[in-house]
Structure formats: structure tokens, C-alpha cells
Design an enzyme around this catalytic site. Structure first.
Site, PDB file in Angstrom:
ATOM      1  N   TRP A 244     122.511 -31.557  -3.361  1.00 60.12           N
ATOM      2  CA  TRP A 244     122.156 -32.691  -2.516  1.00 60.12           C
ATOM      3  C   TRP A 244     120.643 -32.744  -2.586  1.00 60.12           C
ATOM      4  CZ3 TRP A 244     120.020 -34.327   2.258  1.00 60.12           C
ATOM      5  CH2 TRP A 244     120.626 -35.452   2.832  1.00 60.12           C
TER       6      TRP A 244
ATOM      7  N   LYS B  43     128.287 -33.209   5.173  1.00 57.25           N
ATOM      8  CA  LYS B  43     129.022 -32.621   6.293  1.00 57.25           C
ATOM      9  C   LYS B  43     128.147 -31.651   7.078  1.00 57.25           C
ATOM     10  CE  LYS B  43     132.673 -31.750   8.771  1.00 57.25           C
ATOM     11  NZ  LYS B  43     133.002 -32.774   9.786  1.00 57.25           N
TER      12      LYS B  43
HETATM   13  C1  AGP Z   1     129.810 -36.760  12.667  1.00 60.19           C
HETATM   14  O1  AGP Z   1     130.782 -37.702  12.389  1.00 60.19           O
HETATM   15  C2  AGP Z   1     128.630 -36.847  11.848  1.00 60.19           C
HETATM   16  N1  AGP Z   1     128.925 -36.762  10.473  1.00 60.19           N
HETATM   17  C3  AGP Z   1     127.394 -36.100  12.294  1.00 60.19           C
HETATM   18  O2  AGP Z   1     126.815 -36.902  13.284  1.00 60.19           O
HETATM   19  C4  AGP Z   1     127.516 -34.661  12.832  1.00 60.19           C
HETATM   20  O3  AGP Z   1     128.198 -34.666  14.044  1.00 60.19           O
HETATM   21  C5  AGP Z   1     126.099 -34.063  12.995  1.00 60.19           C
HETATM   22  O4  AGP Z   1     125.493 -33.997  11.736  1.00 60.19           O
HETATM   23  C6  AGP Z   1     126.114 -32.712  13.647  1.00 60.19           C
HETATM   24  O5  AGP Z   1     126.804 -31.772  12.888  1.00 60.19           O
HETATM   25  P1  AGP Z   1     127.239 -30.379  13.502  1.00 60.19           P
HETATM   26  O6  AGP Z   1     128.211 -30.668  14.585  1.00 60.19           O
HETATM   27  O7  AGP Z   1     127.847 -29.651  12.353  1.00 60.19           O
HETATM   28  O8  AGP Z   1     126.009 -29.719  14.026  1.00 60.19           O
END
Ligand code: AGP
Length: 608
Positions: free
Chosen positions: A74, A603
């Protein structure tokens, strides 16, 4: 963010590496590659784009061997391209490196290496590692890697192989996740457990500044000073099936449908003998919690929404002043705190860079940190003073669904636990609230059975360009979550508002082209919400409401309704989030979006 894998053993190395990379695909990437030692030679295959392109390259130009490393990249330093894909190699093409993280001092190191006549082929920060290992290599890869990492600043998990020592993979962790999978006559490494679970359930989680040397018949662990250490082996309670789509077209849909089971699991783990049990990693004493007079919740994205719901719960039920902050703001804002302030970090992945930095910031102020996390042994879990695991199982879809409802559930459990310590609820009330939970999984199941209604609404609205999501009280954050779900997977603009704010600005946006999705279930703010919907209707707006089953009044002020079972208000975000997840899912799927891996997103956001 980037994912790394490594394998040493008798299986077909490129197949094992590829299957690991497919499992890490959910993390987000723009290029990928593998390196193997095949017949004594280092061979690299890498490609810009999706893993399928790498797979096709491997079909055209196959590689063999018994050890190798792989990577999904990435891009952070250097654009996504074949050249910048990992593995990166040294000047002689004998050493290969994969890396997850950022080398902050790479520019200085690169200038110095160029002066010493090293030739760079990429614009990545990672390539400096390959050249540093090359300079330090005197026949022992472990020693060379230890000397090279001494010069690196930043966060990194790396795996290194060399054709001059073709019986080992050397891995080092500082700041980015890295796990080792222990097999029989084979060993693996990866950024995350899903990549090894098809081969072994026994894993070792590396800590910062620890090294692993993987050989076919065993793994040795070392400190940054090269001292041998023993590491605890953990058994992962997952089945290989947990990683499959289970007949669903997307992981996201499967994960939405898993929510009744996740809540059932949490009920059985968190309630024992009519008492709340926050798990063996909780680590906070009743005395210290009873003294807490202020809570700061910090998190990102969906986890922040769960935290926001937590503010409503903690203030209303446990009567503790609670702030909720986005981690990227919290980490730089120097909040006013006192010795009795508790910081709560919420994270599905347990690796989010800003949330982790928020924890470190809190600890620098000598505050105690509780984290609410899904991934076992993740960095956030390990750096916190105590952890409540949310037991959602692996969540693969980039859009968080079952983790959200499991987070809210566990925040509620913590709230009730704290409320009893603070004497803000009596035993009878506590027992009543615990018994109310029993109906929750069935309530979610009832909503899932109405999926065709939600799909019908999605078909009707899938071409709209903007959506407004409204909620009040504890369901205001649920509305924010509904808007986030829609925008991240459908690429349709959606914004969430507290409905009471409508007439202070957003009402000007309302017309027949701006559908309004409202949470209008029965609650303490129900009448207010219906008034807000009247405002929308009288301006020609189109209203899609989530309403309590059989509620004719809410239906009268709505054009389309999705009925949900009546549950106590504190539990309503868990129930109300489900139709919003399904609405977002269907709109995205009907528009042909890459639901599980939306563009530009990862993710696990392990960089700032
Ligand atoms: C959720 O749908 C998102 N892809 C994103 O906002 C995510 O919740 C955020 O990056 C936090 O991730 P974490 O819960 O793994 O810390």
C-alpha cells in the site's frame, strides 16, 4: 496497509505465499510480489495492481524452492508500480526484503548509500534496508539484519532472505505487526493471523525490537541485542472456515449476518452467574475504577462512532463525565486530564496508527489506558493497561460491521460494570438490564429476515448522489455510522447529522434528490424526531425511516420504512445499525462496487 508473509517448508512455496497474500488482501494494496530461493538463486516476481496479476505472472514465469517471502504493498513512499512493489533487493540481487511500515530516515540513509556506490532501482523507503543488509552481511543474515535495523528510524516489520544463507528467513519487528506461525517441518510469518491459519493454529506474536529466525525445523527468537529468548506460543481459536465467505457474495454481507452469533457469544462470555465478567485481560481493580472521575474515549472511524455511543451510555448510566475524541485529534491536542482520568481506546484491528499514538500520548501523561479491541495480541491490546476483547472473530470486509455492534455491546458491559462500582444503578436494575440482553440476537435475526425490503429500497435509491442521515440522542452516532458505511463502500456522498441541527443549516439541502435516512425508533427523543421528519416532509424531502415494528405514527411521516424490533433505548444502536449496514451494502453491490475492498481504503490503517 501492507501485508507480509513468509514460508519455509516442503510445500510449494509460491502457492503458500500466494494463499497467504490472498488472505491479507483485505488490508488494502496496490501492488504485490514474492521472492524465493530457487535452486540457490534469488528469484523475484512482482507486479503493479491486483493479486491476480501476480498470479498470472507466476503462471507465465513459475518459481520453485523451499523458502520465500511475499508482500502486498500500500504505497506510502513512491508511486504504485512494478519497480516499487516489494520485495526490494540489494545491488547484487542476492538479498530480498519485504517491509510493512515507514522508514522515517530513509532519505538520509539513501543519500549515504548512494555515496557509497549503491544503486537504487525504486523510489521506496524499503530499498534502503536491502542495501544496509548487503553492507553488513559477513555470512550471517541474522547479524546483518540486527546491524541494519540499528540504523533505521520509524516503524517496520520486515522479512529478509539471502541466497548466501538459503536455509532461513530473518524477521524483525518494530512498531508494525508480525506474527510467526509454528508448523511441523514448516514455519511461517505474516502480518496477521488469517495468512497462517490454514497451516497452523500455533502462533507467536513478536514484540517490538524482537527478531525471529525461521528455519524449516524450528524458529529461534532474539532481542535487538542478539540475545536468545523464549516466546510464549498461543493457540488461535479460529477455524480455517472463519476466513471463507461461507456462500455469501461478499465478506461484508457474511459479517453482517454473523452479528446474532457474535452477540450471543459475547453474552455468554461477558455474563457469568448474573455478573459481568470483562475477561482475563481486563486488569483493572474495582478500587481504581471506582475513583475514575473522567473518561476520554479515543478512536477512529467506526470505532469512534462506537465510542460516541459509549459517551451517552457512560454519562447516563455510570454518571462519569466522558469525552470522545478522534484519535488523530486527541494525539495532538494536549487535553486537560487528572490522575483519575481513564483513557479508553477502541479499535477493531488493534493496529490503527493514530489510536496507538493516542495511547502513547495518554501514557506519557501517566494515564491508565483500557482498550476495547477485536484482534487478539494486537499492538493496541499489548500497549494498554487492560483490554476488553470484543470476540467478533476475524473481520475481513474493509467496512466494519460486526465489530461495531460487538464494540457497542462491550462498551455497554463496561458501563454497567462501572455503574455498579459507582453505585449509580442498583442490583435489581442491573439484573433487569442483563436479562434484556437475551432478546438482542433474535432482534437482529428478525431484521436480517427483512433483507429483501431493504434491498428493494436500495434498488429505488441506488442512483442518488447524496444522502442525509439523521438521528438523535444515542442514535445520533448510529446515523453517523450509517452515513460512513454508505460513503465508504458505495462512493456516494452521505453525511450524518443530529436531527435537531437540521434547521441550523442542512435543511437547505433537502429536496426530492436528497434522500433522508432517519432513525425514528421509539425512544426518549421519539417525539422530537418525528417533528424533525415533518420538517423534512414539508420541504418536499423523501424520508426512509428505521422505525419500531408496528409504529404507524413514524410510518405516516416516512416514505419508506424499515421495521426493527422494540428494544431498550441503550441497546437500540446495536439493532438500528443493522438495517443501515444492509442498505449501504445493497446500494454498493447494486452499483457494482468492490464492496469488501473499496478504493483508496485499507482495513488496517497502520500509518498516520
Ligand atoms: C470502518 O468501516 C472503516 N473502514 C474505518 O473507519 C475503521 O473503523 C477505522 O479505520 C478504525 O479502524 P480500527 O477499528 O481497526 O482502529
Amino acid at each position: 496497509m501492507c501485508g507480509i508473509v513468509g514460508y519455509i517448508g516442503d510445500k510449494d512455496v509460491s502457492s503458500v505465499l500466494m494463499s497467504g497474500l490472498w488472505k491479507l488482501e483485505y488490508r488494502g494494496y496496490d501492488s504485490s510480489g514474492i521472492a524465493v530461493i530457487d535452486d540457490g538463486d534469488l528469484k523475484v516476481r512482482k507486479s503493479f495492481g491486483k493479486l491476480m496479476q501476480l498470479q498470472e505472472l507466476l503462471q507465465r514465469e513459475p518459481v520453485g524452492g523451499s523458502l520465500g517471502i511475499g508482500h502486498t504493498r500500500w504505497a506510502t513512499h513512491g508511486e504504485p508500480s512494478d519497480q516499487n512493489a516489494h520485495p526490494q533487493t540489494d545491488c547484487n540481487g542476492k538479498i530480498a526484503v519485504v517491509h510493512n511500515g515507514i522508514i522515517e530516515n530513509y532519505y538520509t540513509l539513501k543519500e549515504e548509500l548512494i555515496k557509497r556506490r549503491h544503486i537504487f532501482k525504486s523510489t521506496t523507503d524499503t530499498e534502503v534496508i536491502a542495501h544496509l543488509v548487503e553492507e553488513e552481511f559477513r555470512g550471517d543474515l541474522k547479524e546483518a539484519v540486527l546491524k541494519a535495523v540499528e540504523k533505521l528510524k520509524g516503524s517496520f516489520a520486515i522479512a529478509v532472505i539471502s541466497e548466501d544463507q538459503p536455509d532461513r528467513i530473518v524477521a524483525y519487528r518494530k512498531g508494525s505487526p508480525l506474527i510467526i506461525g509454528l508448523g511441523r517441518n514448516e514455519n511461517l510469518l505474516a502480518s496477521d493471523i488469517p495468512a497462517v491459519i490454514g497451516h497452523t493454529k500455533e502462533v507467536v506474536i513478536l514484540e517490538d525490537d524482537e527478531m525471529a529466525v525461521l528455519k524449516k525445523d524450528g524458529v529461534e527468537f532474539y532481542t535487538k541485542d542478539g540475545e536468545r529468548i523464549e516466546k510464549q506460543v498461543q493457540e488461535v481459536p479460529w477455524k480455517p472456515d472463519d476466513m471463507d465467505k461461507g456462500g455469501f457474495p461478499h465478506y461484508m454481507l457474511k459479517e453482517i449476518y454473523e452479528q446474532p452469533e457474535v452477540i450471543r457469544r459475547n453474552i455468554s462470555l461477558r455474563i457469568r452467574n448474573k455478573k459481568i465478567d470483562l475477561g482475563e485481560n481486563f486488569n483493572f481493580t474495582p478500587d481504581e475504577l471506582a475513583r475514575v472521575n473522567r473518561i476520554i474515549i479515543q478512536a477512529c472511524g467506526t470505532s469512534w462512532h462506537a465510542g460516541y455511543i459509549g459517551k451517552y451510555l457512560l454519562e447516563d448510566i455510570a454518571r462519569v463525565h466522558t469525552e470522545v475524541d478522534i484519535s488523530s485529534e486527541f494525539r495532538y491536542r494536549n487535553p486537560v486530564v487528572n490522575g483519575e482520568t481513564l483513557v479508553i481506546a477502541i479499535s477493531q484491528s488493534g493496529e490503527t496508527a493514530d489510536t496507538l499514538a493516542g495511547i502513547r500520548e495518554a501514557k506519557a501523561k501517566f494515564l491508565r489506558v483500557l482498550s476495547i479491541v477485536n484482534v487478539l495480541g494486537s499492538t493496541i491490546a499489548r500497549e494498554s493497561d487492560g483490554v476488553i476483547y470484543i470476540n467478533a472473530g476475524p473481520e475481513i470486509g474493509v467496512a466494519s460491521t460486526k465489530a461495531f455492534t460487538a464494540q457497542v455491546f462491550n462498551v455497554y458491559m463496561f458501563t454497567l460494570y462501572l455503574a455498579r462500582l459507582k453505585w449509580t444503578i442498583q442490583k435489581e436494575e442491573m439484573l433487569k438490564r442483563l436479562s434484556e440482553l437475551e432478546g438482542l440476537p433474535d432482534a437482529i435475526e428478525r431484521i436480517l429476515k427483512r433483507d429483501d425490503v431493504i434491498r428493494g429500497i436500495a434498488e429505488r435509491f441506488k442512483d442518488k448522489k447524496h444522502f442525509l442521515f439523521l438521528g438523535r440522542g444515542i442514535n445520533y452516532p448510529t446515523a453517523l455510522e450509517g452515513a460512513l458505511k454508505l460513503k465508504e463502500i458505495s462512493y456516494i456522498h452521505a453525511t450524518g447529522y443530529p436531527a435537531g441541527e437540521l434547521k441550523h443549516g442542512p435543511l437547505a439541502l433537502v429536496d426530492e434528490n436528497m434522500p433522508v435516512v432517519a432513525i425514528a425508533t421509539r425512544s426518549s427523543v421519539y417525539e422530537k424526531m418525528l417533528n424533525n421528519l415533518e420538517e423534512v416532509k414539508s420541504r418536499g424531502g423523501v424520508v426512509i425511516s428505521v422505525v419500531t415494528e408496528g409504529d404507524e405514527r413514524a410510518k405516516a411521516v416516512s416514505d419508506y420504512t424499515i421495521e426493527v424490533p422494540d428494544v431498550p433505548e441503550y441497546l437500540s444502536p446495536i439493532v438500528n445499525a443493522v438495517p443501515l449496514q444492509l442498505l449501504a451494502y445493497h446500494i454498493a453491490a447494486l452499483n457494482g462496487r468492490d464492496v469488501d475492498k473499496p478504493r483508496n481504503l485499507a482495513k488496517s490503517v497502520t500509518v498516520e
